[in-house]
Design a protein around this motif. Sequence first.
Motif: not given
Length: 78
Positions: A18-30
């Motif tokens: 979850x930690x690594x899997x949430x990092x990508x979408x957070x950066x992408x959406x930003x």
Amino acid sequence: MAQAVVQAAKYIGAALVMGLGALGPALGEGSIGSRAMEAMSRQPEMVGAITTRMILADAITETTGLYALLIAFMILLF
């Protein structure tokens, strides 16, 4: 004792997923949001089209986080 180690490994694995899997979408959406704001400021007449494409891109990016959540649940339950 062995069962406790397996259970602890499951929790650690799910947390990492979850930690690594949430990092990508957070950066992408930003990044998507920031680029869309730049595009809207440059071409105010295209706000509707840019907003639609931004929301679509955000939805596609968010699916990565949802897949990570699914994998984390699978790790915990099986």
